[in-house]
Design a protein around this motif. Structure first.
Motif, PDB file in Angstrom:
ATOM      1  N   CYS A   1      -4.710 -42.405 102.542  1.00 22.46           N
ATOM      2  CA  CYS A   1      -5.849 -43.485 102.499  1.00 22.46           C
ATOM      3  C   CYS A   1      -5.551 -44.407 103.257  1.00 22.46           C
ATOM      4  O   CYS A   1      -5.879 -45.500 102.310  1.00 22.46           O
TER       5      CYS A   1
ATOM      6  N   LEU B   1      -9.081 -46.110 104.338  1.00 22.33           N
ATOM      7  CA  LEU B   1      -9.927 -46.577 104.161  1.00 22.33           C
ATOM      8  C   LEU B   1     -10.988 -46.848 105.584  1.00 22.33           C
ATOM      9  O   LEU B   1     -11.525 -47.314 105.783  1.00 22.33           O
ATOM     10  N   CYS B   2     -11.132 -45.869 106.836  1.00 19.85           N
ATOM     11  CA  CYS B   2     -11.254 -46.221 107.494  1.00 19.85           C
ATOM     12  C   CYS B   2     -13.084 -45.652 107.669  1.00 19.85           C
ATOM     13  O   CYS B   2     -13.473 -46.067 108.484  1.00 19.85           O
ATOM     14  N   SER B   3     -13.311 -44.504 106.992  1.00 21.43           N
ATOM     15  CA  SER B   3     -14.797 -44.521 106.776  1.00 21.43           C
ATOM     16  C   SER B   3     -14.726 -42.984 107.989  1.00 21.43           C
ATOM     17  O   SER B   3     -16.454 -42.865 107.743  1.00 21.43           O
ATOM     18  N   LEU B   4     -13.856 -42.760 109.172  1.00 27.42           N
ATOM     19  CA  LEU B   4     -14.015 -41.747 109.278  1.00 27.42           C
ATOM     20  C   LEU B   4     -14.402 -40.556 109.037  1.00 27.42           C
ATOM     21  O   LEU B   4     -15.433 -39.763 109.841  1.00 27.42           O
TER      22      LEU B   4
ATOM     23  N   CYS C   1     -10.835 -36.649 109.432  1.00 30.05           N
ATOM     24  CA  CYS C   1      -9.630 -37.529 108.588  1.00 30.05           C
ATOM     25  C   CYS C   1      -8.319 -37.713 109.559  1.00 30.05           C
ATOM     26  O   CYS C   1      -7.806 -36.346 109.991  1.00 30.05           O
ATOM     27  N   PRO C   2      -7.979 -38.936 110.367  1.00 30.36           N
ATOM     28  CA  PRO C   2      -6.837 -39.256 111.105  1.00 30.36           C
ATOM     29  C   PRO C   2      -5.837 -39.234 110.793  1.00 30.36           C
ATOM     30  O   PRO C   2      -4.632 -38.639 111.452  1.00 30.36           O
ATOM     31  N   VAL C   3      -5.494 -39.757 109.704  1.00 31.31           N
ATOM     32  CA  VAL C   3      -4.513 -39.155 108.810  1.00 31.31           C
ATOM     33  C   VAL C   3      -4.202 -37.809 107.647  1.00 31.31           C
ATOM     34  O   VAL C   3      -3.108 -37.263 107.229  1.00 31.31           O
TER      35      VAL C   3
ATOM     36  N   ILE D   1      -5.421 -36.061 105.425  1.00 29.66           N
ATOM     37  CA  ILE D   1      -5.658 -36.301 104.342  1.00 29.66           C
ATOM     38  C   ILE D   1      -6.301 -34.577 103.310  1.00 29.66           C
ATOM     39  O   ILE D   1      -7.410 -34.556 104.387  1.00 29.66           O
TER      40      ILE D   1
HETATM   41  S1  SF4 Z   1     -10.594 -40.269 107.144  1.00 29.98           S
HETATM   42 FE1  SF4 Z   1      -8.941 -40.351 105.735  1.00 29.98          FE
HETATM   43  S2  SF4 Z   1      -8.205 -41.724 106.437  1.00 29.98           S
HETATM   44 FE2  SF4 Z   1      -9.799 -42.222 106.676  1.00 29.98          FE
HETATM   45  S3  SF4 Z   1     -11.206 -43.270 104.635  1.00 29.98           S
HETATM   46 FE3  SF4 Z   1     -11.383 -40.887 105.253  1.00 29.98          FE
HETATM   47  S4  SF4 Z   1      -9.957 -39.980 103.740  1.00 29.98           S
HETATM   48 FE4  SF4 Z   1      -9.381 -42.468 103.450  1.00 29.98          FE
END
Ligand code: SF4
Ligand SMILES: Cc1cc2nc3c(=O)[nH]c(=O)nc-3n(C[C@H](O)[C@H](O)[C@H](O)COP(=O)(O)OP(=O)(O)OC[C@H]3O[C@@H](n4cnc5c(N)ncnc54)[C@H](O)[C@@H]3O)c2cc1C
Lengths: 388, 103
Positions: B8, B10-13, B60-62, B64
């Motif tokens: 993560c 922490l981008c908050s998307l 979530c762009p990553v 997760i």
């Molecule tokens: S969108 Fe994904 S990477 Fe971004 S804060 Fe939420 S969980 Fe973390």
């Protein structure tokens, strides 16, 4: 006790000191972590005034905060009161004569964009993180791809309502907005903004394959001569691939007129959004750290060559002289910063300085910050540790 | 491929998909905060009010695997004996061979 008095200064439920709230406000997207004293959530200018006056009396640090999406730790501080400004969340008064809109500092970019779209308007400086608040974006004076044509927030904000560090309410207009915009909450708390908006306009684009950065710069030079060029982006092979292009180097140019060869608005929008999501695509490939560099034109070729040699994906805004790189670890990021300094460039410029990059604040900016602090916040209440 | 919470950024998307958070603006309910807690190995009771509808994950762009991580977190909470009263009652009824949905 002195901080607890703030409970009476905001509405019921808007003073938070429980453990989980303190944790929830102890970080932002930078990853910096510091547990604050308490959180206050003002919803009215009178709440803000009372808190700031009280904070001055007892020298309590106040950190303004929007959505906490900042990448420099500017909205985080231990032993401070975090002032969450998302309660200022109204959008009103679209003036179709002057092309302006009045918007609360706590409105997210996404909400504003959607609201303006229903009126066939837009605000052109579009960040890739749409959760960010208008107050936070203005406080950071965020640079985006479109800054090439529209400049920065100081040019797109006609007026702000704000408080200085002494708790004095002010309306700043024209050039004066720069006393607060860009200073990351260290010279004022913004509550409302009047933004210059534009009627939704035609956009066209070119995607040009190039063999090397010097060809890219030549195209950039030509495009910058065309009136209405909105953005000029460089993409290396890897970034091109992630954007859905062939695995070659490209220059991606968007025009606010008919100049480009891609004329289908859907296709142009698709390309622009793919560019905005490039950082996200890199994250998904494991490049979780983004390096940034403010470069002079003659440094760009060397920058790209170094990235290439280190197998680091690179891309960026040729139009405004900011290049970015995808990195896999904090150690790589540190090495990148050292390399950027060795190039004679600044490893920052796009996302502000905050607490993370304070050491890179140029001397001239620091001097200006000290002058502004003397005028606007001589008790050093507002976001101490950022800039000064 | 889905990633785990350690990735993560922490981008908050993901907050875009958190309906309860969008309405309340309560940072404790923010999907990002739930993931942050999981990343720290802190399974909090807030996991029980997390909506498992795939919307946060979709943002979530990553990529997760947020929902799977929340379910896993809930499992750990139950093992530690931290569960909602309703949950406890349901389990007791099942163990007694009764209808868990009948009050
Ligand atoms: S969108 Fe994904 S990477 Fe971004 S804060 Fe939420 S969980 Fe973390
Ligand atoms: C995925 C992702 C993409 C991003 N894309 C971009 C991008 O394209 N361009 C870019 O420049 N940045 C980008 N950022 C960084 C971030 O979104 C911006 O810095 C944004 O300005 C932060 O807004 P915020 O509301 O989250 O502010 P916060 O993070 O809460 O605060 C940022 C700073 O502004 C101050 N502040 C906040 N609100 C106020 C207020 N009302 N009055 C005074 N000061 C205030 C805070 O004290 C702090 O110093 C991105 C971040 C992420 C995670």
């Amino acid at each position: 006790m002195k901080v607890k008095a703030m409970r009476r200064m905001v509405a019921h439920g808007d003073y938070l000191d429980d453990e989980e709230s303190l944790r929830a406000y102890s970080y932002d997207a930078s990853g910096v972590e510091q547990i604050p004293l308490v959180i206050v959530r003002p919803r009215h200018v009178e709440h803000v005034r009372r808190i700031l006056v009280h904070a001055n009396q007892y020298r309590i640090p106040i950190v303004p905060r929007g959505s906490g999406t900042g990448l420099r730790g500017g909205a985080v501080r231990k032993d401070a009161v975090i002032m969450d400004l998302r309660g200022f969340d109204t959008i009103d008064k679209l003036d179709t004569q002057l092309n302006t809109v009045d918007v609360g500092a706590g409105v997210t970019f996404k909400a504003l964009k959607e609201w303006l779209a229903t009126h066939k308007y837009s605000f052109p400086l579009e960040p890739s993180n749409q959760m960010a608040t208008i107050g936070g974006l203005a406080a950071q004076n965020v640079i985006t791809e479109e800054s090439m044509l529209f400049g920065d927030w100081t040019e797109m904000v006609a007026r702000i309502e704000c408080f200085d560090g002494l708790g004095r309410f002010q309306v700043l207009k024209g050039k004066d907005v720069a006393k607060v915009l860009g200073w990351e909450g260290s010279t004022g708390v913004i509550t409302k903004l009047r933004l210059n908006v534009i009627k939704t306009h035609k956009r066209t684009a070119d995607v040009i394959h190039v063999n090397n950065p010097s060809e890219a710069l030549a195209h950039a030079e030509r495009a910058s001569q065309i009136q209405g060029t909105l953005m000029i982006e460089y993409l290396d092979e890897f970034s091109s691939k992630l954007m859905g292009l062939s695995a070659d180097q490209h220059v991606f140019i968007v025009y606010a007129n008919d100049a480009g060869s891609y004329k289908d608005p859907l296709k142009v929008n698709e390309l622009v959004q793919a560019r905005k999501r490039l950082t996200h695509a890199l994250w998904n490939e494991g490049y979780l750290f983004e390096g940034e560099a403010s470069l002079e034109e003659e440094q760009i070729e060397r920058f790209v060559a170094r990235c290439e040699a280190a197998h680091v994906p690179c891309y960026g805004h040729l139009g405004v002289g900011i290049m970015l790189a995808g990195l896999k670890s904090a150690a790589e990021l540190e090495k990148f910063r050292v390399n950027v300094v060795a190039l004679g460039a600044t490893p920052g410029g796009k996302y502000g300085y905050g607490r993370v990059k304070k050491e890179y604040v140029p001397q001239a900016l620091r001097k200006e910050a000290i002058k502004l602090k003397d005028q606007r916040d001589y008790n050093m209440i507002l976001n101490p540790g950022v800039y000064v | 491929m889905k990633h785990d919470v350690d990735q993560c950024v922490l981008c908050s998307l993901c907050n875009l998909g958190g309906e309860a958070y969008q309405l309340s603006k309560d940072e404790r309910r923010a999907p990002r905060h739930v993931v942050w807690n999981l990343k720290k190995g802190r399974e909090t009771p807030a996991l029980y009010s997390f909506m498992l509808n795939g919307r946060t994950e979709a943002h979530c762009p990553v990529k997760i695997a947020i929902d799977a991580e929340v379910i896993d977190g809930r499992r750990k909470l139950v093992k530690r004996g931290v569960e909602t009263v309703e949950n406890k009652k349901m389990v007791e009824k099942i163990l007694d061979g009764k209808n868990p949905y009948k009050s």
